[in-house]
Design an enzyme around this catalytic site. Structure first.
Site, PDB file in Angstrom:
ATOM      1  NE  ARG A 229     -55.050 -39.551  -5.263  1.00 17.75           N
ATOM      2  CZ  ARG A 229     -53.644 -39.495  -6.034  1.00 17.75           C
ATOM      3  NH1 ARG A 229     -53.027 -40.598  -5.862  1.00 17.75           N
ATOM      4  NH2 ARG A 229     -53.201 -38.367  -6.328  1.00 17.75           N
TER       5      ARG A 229
ATOM      6  CG  ASP B 238     -48.542 -42.316  -2.078  1.00 21.25           C
ATOM      7  OD1 ASP B 238     -49.099 -41.986  -0.971  1.00 21.25           O
ATOM      8  OD2 ASP B 238     -48.472 -41.376  -2.926  1.00 21.25           O
TER       9      ASP B 238
ATOM     10  CG  ASP C 147     -49.789 -34.860  -0.111  1.00 17.94           C
ATOM     11  OD1 ASP C 147     -48.530 -35.333  -0.251  1.00 17.94           O
ATOM     12  OD2 ASP C 147     -50.851 -35.264  -0.676  1.00 17.94           O
TER      13      ASP C 147
HETATM   14  C1  DGJ Z   1     -49.949 -38.561  -2.682  1.00 21.37           C
HETATM   15  C2  DGJ Z   1     -48.538 -38.214  -2.020  1.00 21.37           C
HETATM   16  O1  DGJ Z   1     -48.541 -37.701  -0.876  1.00 21.37           O
HETATM   17  C3  DGJ Z   1     -47.945 -37.200  -2.945  1.00 21.37           C
HETATM   18  O2  DGJ Z   1     -46.661 -36.688  -2.820  1.00 21.37           O
HETATM   19  C4  DGJ Z   1     -47.981 -37.861  -4.498  1.00 21.37           C
HETATM   20  O3  DGJ Z   1     -47.143 -38.750  -4.751  1.00 21.37           O
HETATM   21  C5  DGJ Z   1     -49.230 -38.168  -5.041  1.00 21.37           C
HETATM   22  N1  DGJ Z   1     -49.803 -39.112  -3.771  1.00 21.37           N
HETATM   23  C6  DGJ Z   1     -49.127 -39.180  -6.223  1.00 21.37           C
HETATM   24  O4  DGJ Z   1     -50.464 -39.543  -6.502  1.00 21.37           O
END
Ligand code: DGJ
Length: 670
Positions: free
Chosen positions: A436, A471, A540
């Protein structure tokens, strides 16, 4: 609850006994782990040590093979060739260890681990001290009893009492040999957006390994697993549950041995792991939590949920209801600014949202995932009045304000990286395989962890922040800590020692903030994170039908209050599937509820429907988040129920019609 009777140690919980025996050669033999009301339990405790050919006898005085004895602790070299608890490379290069009983203590309180998070409020702890017969080394086995939860927690500590350096090559947290029995293994595998798929396999020979090597506890294989009889169901039958209080690379092996016994070890993954221990130094393993139920898989869930809610989650949010939030991510992704967020917040307030969360995109020059991680100052173009201005406008609406951070990472395109390229975990001068578009900070370096602490302190005290989503969006590659130099095999574990210190400091300094763990969803969903952060973003994947499967997976080992579930827009951004708002709510309702969509895309009827959903959830959330959860064996989909104080809420998913139904005390909620 813990006692020694003759040479037997008894650990007792509400329904179970865990029993082991001190043998004449100083080894500990496992006798029993199961229901204490089982009428055959005494018979099952009989230790019939079988003598088989082509094995090694321990000694002349004890002419049996360790390979044929169910043990509590084992290492290589003295005849047991099964998976060991510990492997030490001694100063003379040998890896034979012979740890034998020295002494024991029983304490009312449980010792806290020094370097790792641990469970708390135990009903007693047994410490067994072992000494190596030839090398002057010590090993402590810790057993803690959680009576009401029916959980036993094990961990170990190695102490170098010699005057020479030694190396630990492998160190598990727990080792158990169970009867003359083989099992069906239930484990949970997956990947991003597809976490916690339940998988079952019958093991009748060989070894089955559930492990991770991502540098995280991982969405590939969660550290929670179960062993059961073949006919165990959700409601009936015998079953064992296992989990680890650890977020790094883990290793769980289930080995069916030559005598059709089962050895289970749980611990740190020893792949690319080695720790140098100087004289007087110690090393402690993460805690392993173990439970037994004779009421099927639901019994395991009940025990683990009780254990997590009462002995893992701590602080202000322990057993306290969680707010209904709105998260900006799927509404606007990186394209946020003050006006957009305030207008979303105004709509949120009208439908009953309590907490407004600004996700990724608010800092540095962040406009996509290619820059600014590490630069934890506000983006002035998007937020001309700073975080303070935004936060006070949100607070003026009587909404709490929450924020997203990813503190362990750095973007190459960031001021932080430009100033401190040596703070990034990478092999200098070599190509780095990216995840990423970001890299992981070398938090083992105290300068780096201090930087993280001070930048977060600055952000969190800049305005009235009530919630933080933490995160972690990539896995490790080209693993190298510039700080550790020639001790690279310690990197993966030391990373977590440092991370836990950072988390511990922050949650203590900001006890009023609700922290939510996240690693691109569930790539670090484990008991160690839950020791600091009371809830974790489960996945997600917000598509309700996929979410049913994911949440069903989590429910086996983790309580509903520990995972967050959001209603999102249709067609779903990942699956493109369209499902009714009701279905999306019904599923998200069975966890900590949130919304993650642009409310401006809903018409007035839909907004009214959402308002009613939130009203319904608030009325029942105490029951949902903290009631007793059960799954039912149901051929045509899924059935979940939660009971508390004579109140019952159910979710039924009819697979053939792809519809969901919620019932409260038997009445369908429309
Ligand atoms: C991954 C997370 O799981 C999402 O919910 C979100 O916060 C994104 N990252 C943001 O970059």
């Amino acid at each position: 609850m813990i006692r020694k009777v003759g040479s037997n140690f008894f650990l007792e919980t509400k329904n179970n006994y865990y029993i082991f025996k001190l043998l004449p050669n100083g080894y500990l033999a496992h006798l029993y782990y199961g229901n204490k009301y089982d009428e055959n339990y005494k018979q099952k405790c009989n230790l019939n040590i079988r003598r088989t050919g082509n094995t090694v006898e321990y000694s002349q005085e004890f002419p049996y093979s360790l390979e044929n004895i169910p043990l509590e602790c084992s290492s290589y070299g003295k005849g047991d060739i099964r998976e060991p608890l510990i492997v030490i490379r001694n100063h003379d290069g040998s890896n034979t260890s012979d740890f034998v009983f020295d002494s024991y203590q029983i304490a009312d309180e449980k010792e806290k681990l020094e370097t790792l998070p641990s469970s708390y409020n135990a009903d007693g702890q047994l410490i067994v001290n072992l000494t190596d017969r030839y090398y002057n080394l010590k090993l402590q086995l810790f057993y803690s009893v959680f009576y009401e939860s029916d959980v036993i927690v094990r961990s170990c500590k190695f102490i170098n009492t010699s005057d020479k350096d030694v190396k630990i090559e492998k160190f598990n947290s727990s080792l158990i040999d169970i009867y003359d029995k083989t099992f069906t293994i239930t484990s949970f595998f997956g990947n991003w957006g597809n976490e916690m798929n339940k998988h079952q396999i019958k093991l009748s020979a060989g070894k089955y390994v559930i492990s991770s090597y991502t540098g995280t506890s991982s969405n590939r294989n969660n550290p929670f697993f179960m062993l059961s009889d073949d006919d165990t169901t959700e409601t009936n039958g015998q079953c064992y549950g296992f989990n680890l209080v650890y977020s790094g690379n883990h290793y769980n092996s289930i080995e069916t041995t030559h005598l059709q016994r089962t050895r289970i070890v749980q611990g740190i993954n020893s792949e690319n792991f080695e720790f140098e221990i100087a004289p007087e130094e110690t090393f402690e393993t993460p805690e392993a939590a173990i439970t037994f139920s004779n009421t099927g898989f639901n019994g395991i869930s009940k025990n683990m949920h009780h254990f997590v809610n009462n002995h893992i989650i701590r602080g202000n949010f322990k057993n306290s209801i969680r707010p209904v939030l709105l998260n900006s991510w799927e509404a606007y992704y990186f394209f946020i600014n003050e006006e957009k967020l305030v207008s979303l917040a105004e709509k949120s307030k009208k439908i009953g949202i309590e907490l407004f969360v600004m996700d990724d995109g608010w800092f540095g020059r962040r406009k996509n995932d290619q820059s600014s991680l590490g630069d934890w100052y506000v983006n002035w173009d998007k937020f001309p009045n700073s975080l303070e201005g935004l936060c006070s406008r949100i607070n003026d609406l009587s909404l709490q304000f929450g924020i997203w951070v990813e503190p362990e990472m750095v973007s190459v395109d960031s001021d932080l990286y430009r100033c401190h390229p040596d703070w990034s975990m990478e092999i200098r001068g070599k190509h780095h395989s990216e995840g990423r578009n970001q890299r992981i900070l070398d938090i083992i370096n105290p300068e780096v962890s201090n930087y993280i602490l001070s930048s977060l302190r600055r952000v969190l005290s800049s305005c009235n922040i009530s919630y933080v989503k933490w995160d972690f969006n990539r896995i490790f590659s080209d693993m190298y800590s510039p700080y550790l130099q020639n001790r690279q095999k310690e990197t993966a574990h030391r990373y977590y020692i440092s991370l836990y210190k950072i988390m511990d400091t922050l949650v203590k300094e900001f006890p009023h903030i609700l922290f939510e763990g996240c690693a691109g969803g569930g790539n670090r969903f484990d008991l160690a994170i839950l020791c600091y952060f009371p809830q974790i973003w489960a996945s997600d994947k917000t598509d309700a039908l996929d979410r049913l499967r994911i949440q069903n997976g989590y429910s086996y080992g983790y309580p509903l209050s520990s995972y967050t579930c959001h209603v999102s827009i249709c067609p779903n951004h990942l699956t493109r599937r369209t499902l009714p708002l009701k279905t999306r709510f019904d599923v998200a309702c069975f966890g900590n509820l949130g919304y993650e969509l642009n409310l401006n895309l809903l018409d007035e009827y839909e907004l009214e429907e959402v308002r009613k959903q939130i009203e319904f959830y608030k009325k029942h959330r105490q029951l949902i988040q903290f009631g007793e959860f059960e799954r039912e064996d149901y051929e045509n989909g899924l059935k979940w129920s939660i009971i508390k104080d004579e109140q019952k809420i159910e979710l039924i998913y009819h697979q053939d019609r792809q519809t969901t139904e919620i019932k409260v005390n038997g009445e369908t909620y429309e």
